[in-house]
Every structure is written in C-alpha cells, then in structure tokens.
Design a protein around this motif. Structure first.
Motif, PDB file in Angstrom:
ATOM      1  N   CYS A   1      51.510   5.128 -70.757  1.00  0.00           N
ATOM      2  CA  CYS A   1      51.109   4.137 -69.751  1.00  0.00           C
ATOM      3  C   CYS A   1      50.009   4.716 -68.853  1.00  0.00           C
ATOM      4  O   CYS A   1      49.000   4.052 -68.576  1.00  0.00           O
ATOM      5  N   GLU A   2      50.188   5.956 -68.430  1.00  0.00           N
ATOM      6  CA  GLU A   2      49.178   6.581 -67.567  1.00  0.00           C
ATOM      7  C   GLU A   2      47.881   6.841 -68.346  1.00  0.00           C
ATOM      8  O   GLU A   2      46.778   6.634 -67.828  1.00  0.00           O
ATOM      9  N   PHE A   3      48.023   7.273 -69.587  1.00  0.00           N
ATOM     10  CA  PHE A   3      46.862   7.494 -70.458  1.00  0.00           C
ATOM     11  C   PHE A   3      46.034   6.215 -70.613  1.00  0.00           C
ATOM     12  O   PHE A   3      44.805   6.219 -70.467  1.00  0.00           O
ATOM     13  N   ILE A   4      46.711   5.108 -70.902  1.00  0.00           N
ATOM     14  CA  ILE A   4      45.998   3.839 -71.097  1.00  0.00           C
ATOM     15  C   ILE A   4      45.238   3.461 -69.827  1.00  0.00           C
ATOM     16  O   ILE A   4      44.075   3.058 -69.877  1.00  0.00           O
ATOM     17  N   MET A   5      45.886   3.612 -68.663  1.00  0.00           N
ATOM     18  CA  MET A   5      45.178   3.279 -67.405  1.00  0.00           C
ATOM     19  C   MET A   5      43.952   4.178 -67.211  1.00  0.00           C
ATOM     20  O   MET A   5      42.890   3.703 -66.817  1.00  0.00           O
TER      21      MET A   5
ATOM     22  N   ALA B   1      37.602  -2.592 -76.946  1.00  0.00           N
ATOM     23  CA  ALA B   1      37.805  -1.319 -76.243  1.00  0.00           C
ATOM     24  C   ALA B   1      39.277  -1.146 -75.867  1.00  0.00           C
ATOM     25  O   ALA B   1      39.853  -0.063 -76.034  1.00  0.00           O
ATOM     26  N   LEU B   2      39.900  -2.225 -75.378  1.00  0.00           N
ATOM     27  CA  LEU B   2      41.316  -2.129 -74.984  1.00  0.00           C
ATOM     28  C   LEU B   2      42.212  -1.899 -76.205  1.00  0.00           C
ATOM     29  O   LEU B   2      43.163  -1.115 -76.151  1.00  0.00           O
ATOM     30  N   GLU B   3      41.885  -2.570 -77.312  1.00  0.00           N
ATOM     31  CA  GLU B   3      42.667  -2.357 -78.544  1.00  0.00           C
ATOM     32  C   GLU B   3      42.530  -0.917 -79.043  1.00  0.00           C
ATOM     33  O   GLU B   3      43.492  -0.324 -79.533  1.00  0.00           O
ATOM     34  N   ALA B   4      41.329  -0.362 -78.920  1.00  0.00           N
ATOM     35  CA  ALA B   4      41.107   1.017 -79.359  1.00  0.00           C
ATOM     36  C   ALA B   4      41.909   1.992 -78.488  1.00  0.00           C
ATOM     37  O   ALA B   4      42.468   2.979 -78.985  1.00  0.00           O
ATOM     38  N   ILE B   5      41.981   1.707 -77.191  1.00  0.00           N
ATOM     39  CA  ILE B   5      42.747   2.572 -76.278  1.00  0.00           C
ATOM     40  C   ILE B   5      44.243   2.500 -76.620  1.00  0.00           C
ATOM     41  O   ILE B   5      44.937   3.518 -76.667  1.00  0.00           O
ATOM     42  N   ALA B   6      44.748   1.299 -76.885  1.00  0.00           N
ATOM     43  CA  ALA B   6      46.160   1.136 -77.249  1.00  0.00           C
ATOM     44  C   ALA B   6      46.454   1.865 -78.566  1.00  0.00           C
ATOM     45  O   ALA B   6      47.491   2.529 -78.700  1.00  0.00           O
ATOM     46  N   ALA B   7      45.543   1.765 -79.527  1.00  0.00           N
ATOM     47  CA  ALA B   7      45.747   2.431 -80.819  1.00  0.00           C
ATOM     48  C   ALA B   7      45.757   3.952 -80.637  1.00  0.00           C
ATOM     49  O   ALA B   7      46.561   4.658 -81.250  1.00  0.00           O
ATOM     50  N   GLU B   8      44.890   4.430 -79.783  1.00  0.00           N
ATOM     51  CA  GLU B   8      44.828   5.871 -79.497  1.00  0.00           C
ATOM     52  C   GLU B   8      46.158   6.337 -78.858  1.00  0.00           C
ATOM     53  O   GLU B   8      46.697   7.391 -79.206  1.00  0.00           O
ATOM     54  N   ALA B   9      46.702   5.528 -77.951  1.00  0.00           N
ATOM     55  CA  ALA B   9      47.992   5.877 -77.328  1.00  0.00           C
ATOM     56  C   ALA B   9      49.091   5.944 -78.388  1.00  0.00           C
ATOM     57  O   ALA B   9      49.926   6.857 -78.376  1.00  0.00           O
ATOM     58  N   CYS B  10      49.082   4.994 -79.328  1.00  0.00           N
ATOM     59  CA  CYS B  10      50.110   4.976 -80.381  1.00  0.00           C
ATOM     60  C   CYS B  10      49.983   6.172 -81.314  1.00  0.00           C
ATOM     61  O   CYS B  10      50.978   6.605 -81.904  1.00  0.00           O
TER      62      CYS B  10
END
Lengths: 84, 155, 155, 84
Positions: C114-118, C65-74
C-alpha cells in the motif's frame, strides 16, 4: 495481604478457575514469588511453574516477576497474547 | 484525538475512516488496516475443519493496553488522530476482527503509525483466540513472527 | 484482482475496502490509504487564500501508469488484490483525492504494498495540480520528498 | 514521419497548445532531438530547452531522451508529476 487473582484463556481452562481471592503469607513480596507459591499447589497448578510460558499483569499492566505485589492488587496470569 | 473501542459488534469501515478527517482540514492522509478471520489460517491449525473462532479478552486491561499503544504512536510520529476497534466473542471466516485508522498531515507518518499500532496490538493487548472444531475448541498459540514484527520498532 | 479507476466522482471507502475481501476467505489483511485535499497545504503555497485545486491528468496514460504500479506491487509482495482510485477535476479542502487498498493473507505484505503504490503513484502517474486563488491559478511543484520516498524502494 | 505531440499542465498553458500534429524532418530520430527541434522555435518554446525540468512520454510511457521516435507515435511533454 489480600489480593484478587484472575486467570485467562487456556490457563483458565486448565486451572478450572477464572478468579480467586487470596490472603498471602508475609513471605511473598513479588509477582514471581506469588507465581511459585501458586505452582506449589501441585496438580494442574504446575501450569504456573517455572519454564511454563505464562505472562502476568498487576492492576491491568503487564509486568515482570520482580515487581512487588501490594495489598488489594488485581493480579492476572495468562498465556502469550494473540490479538489482531 | 485517540479513540479505542473493544466490542462484540461489527464496525463500519467507511464511517470510521471518514470520522478521522471530518471537519479537520489539516488532515491530508488517512491510513487504515482491517484484519479479518481467515479460512485458511483456521484450517492450518490441523485437526477437524474450523468453522469459527472465539476471541477472549481481559476487560479493563484491554482498553488500557490499546490506549497506551495509541499514545506511544502519537509520541513517535506527527499524528492528528487514531482509532482502534477490536472485537471479541465468536467470529466466523470473513468477519472483521480489528480496525486501526491513523490520520496525519503526511502519509509517511500515517503509514508507519498504523503498522506500529498493529504490531504492538498483536503482542501487548490481552486477547486470546480459540478455534471451534467438530472435536471441540483449540487455543491458538502466539506467533514468534508477531514478536519479531513488534521488536523491529525498538531499534 | 487489480483494479484501477480514474474518475471525477468521489468514492465510497467502506464499499471499496469491503470489496477487497468479499467472498475471499483467504484474505486476512486489508491495508488502505485515503489522501485528502489539505487546507494548510493549499495555504502554504503563499499568495492569496486558496479555495480549491484542479487536478489535470493524461487520459489513457494515467490508467496504464497506475496498472503498471499495481502489477509491480504484485511482483514484489504476496497480494490477493489491489484497488487504486484517483480523482481529477476540481476539488476543495477536505475532499478525497486518492484511494489505495491492498488485500493479502498477511499484514506485512499489505502494508508494504500500500505504501509502495502511494510512493510510486506520486512520482509516476501523470497528474498535475493547480491551486485556485483569488489572483488566479497557481501550479503546484513536484516535491523532492516524493522522489526520495519512491527511491527508497529501489534498494 | 508524422507524429502527434501533447502538452500538459503548466507547459500546455505556457505554449498555448494542448496538442499538435507534426511532420518531422528525417534528421530527427530520438525524443531528445524532437525536444531540441521544438525548443528552436524560440519564444515560449524555449520552455522545452535544455535544463528545463520537462518530462516526456512516448505512446503513454515515460521514457528518456535517447528513445527513438517512430511514425504515428503519440509523444507528450509535461512538467514533473504531482499526483496523490
């Protein structure tokens, strides 16, 4: 009226002065009038002329040309800031 | 609660971040920002390769301007502490330039205030940058994008 | 470029922040967030005084889930690296829970990501919190404010 | 069809199970049908009943009740998440 004037960054280099102490004629009441007075020195001082992108502070606070200059004020002229 | 430093020395991000919450159990969120000297930014100026930049500031006014920005942030958001450190002097690519840290109970306030402080700092704190190149120094112009970023907080 | 850790150990904010720009001269901005266990948040649950909380998670899914969120931010912003660390297990007030760090060329992208990921982490990563009180454990309910925060990125 | 079901947090405590392996009747095709099937066990299992605030994942990805369940899937039921 006696004031101190500081110059920073590219303006300091152009003018060849980092600061000076000036006794002003009574006709000069505002920051804008002081700036025009200095530009009238001609030569490199035209860098302070109308239309040039110069900012100013009185007693370390950025203010506009309409603000009054008072005895013993510290005035500064400088280019737009680029910190951060 | 608000603390400002203008210094030539580097700073310790871990210590500064920890200090914003140390002994303050009501702090739930610390947002920070670190600005660094970018190699490509320097090169983008054109002309000779840039090896360093020198930050000039207006001693006395700089501290006042940063304190005013921190106070403005505290008036706009619920904050529990702010920390601003800005370096001056000669810096090379990769060097840290600026640290902004904001502590709050909630993350929304901390994020917004941290970004606000950075935007205002760019347009209101009296710093100027000169790039060093083999051909001599070259002053960096203020960016219109920074004025726009600061302007959006005024609506 | 993106790195995720789910661990019971604490983390070093200074090292993690520095790692996001180390050896990468194109990085001009690093935005970070640290979330901490708040004393008043614990107490606000009502009932007996709260001395600690325990974070449960879903091993395997959490990392995904965290990897998917980071990929979405990128995919949404121009980023040069992200780092997410989330702790689990028993934590006491003042302890760090989560670290999010984002590196970019420009500060606007780094702040937003950063805010999006949080915000997404709060609503999409499988963590649950249980407060310890003298009367026993008490599960913390998900907050509607967190759903609202995550929802604003969908417009 | 044989699946593994995991339960987390308050749901795990309510049910008294952290996981179980189930062989499903052929009539159950979706996640929603599986959830209803489990709720019909009655007693504490009504915590999975309609209207209860339960989230679910198939093979570690959060999905909705319409998604099909396949042999050897890892299914999880849990309360709304509260990380960060």
């Amino acid at each position: 009226m006696s004031i101190k004037v500081l110059y920073f960054a590219s303006l300091r280099e152009t003018l060849g002065y980092s600061h000076e102490t000036l006794t002003l004629p009574a006709s000069i009441a505002t920051l804008g009038e002081l700036r025009a007075h200095l530009a009238r020195r001609g030569g490199v001082w035209e860098a302070l002329g109308e239309g040039r992108n110069v900012r100013a502070a009185i007693n370390q606070e950025m203010v506009g040309p309409e603000v009054a200059v008072a005895d013993r004020d510290e005035i500064a002229f400088f280019p737009p800031v680029t910190g951060g | 609660m608000n603390s400002v430093s203008v210094q030539d020395a580097d700073f310790d991000v871990g210590l500064e971040t920890a200090a914003l919450s140390a002994g303050r159990p009501e702090v739930g969120a610390v947002a920070t920002f670190v600005g660094l000297v970018r190699a490509d930014k320097l090169a983008a100026g054109g002309g000779g390769a840039v090896t360093a930049m020198t930050l000039e500031h207006y001693p006395g006014m700089t501290e006042k301007a940063l304190e005013a920005i921190a106070a403005e942030a505290c008036a706009r958001w619920q904050l529990l502490g702010t920390r601003i450190i800005h370096r001056f002097g000669r810096l090379v690519p990769g060097d840290r330039i600026v640290f902004v840290g904001v502590a709050g109970s909630h993350r929304g306030d901390a994020f917004a205030a941290c970004e606000f402080i950075m935007d205002y700092l760019k347009t209101r704190a009296p710093f100027w940058k000169k790039e060093d190149t083999p051909d001599g120094g070259r002053w960096v112009d203020a960016r219109e994008a920074d004025d726009a970023a600061a302007g959006r907080w005024e609506s």
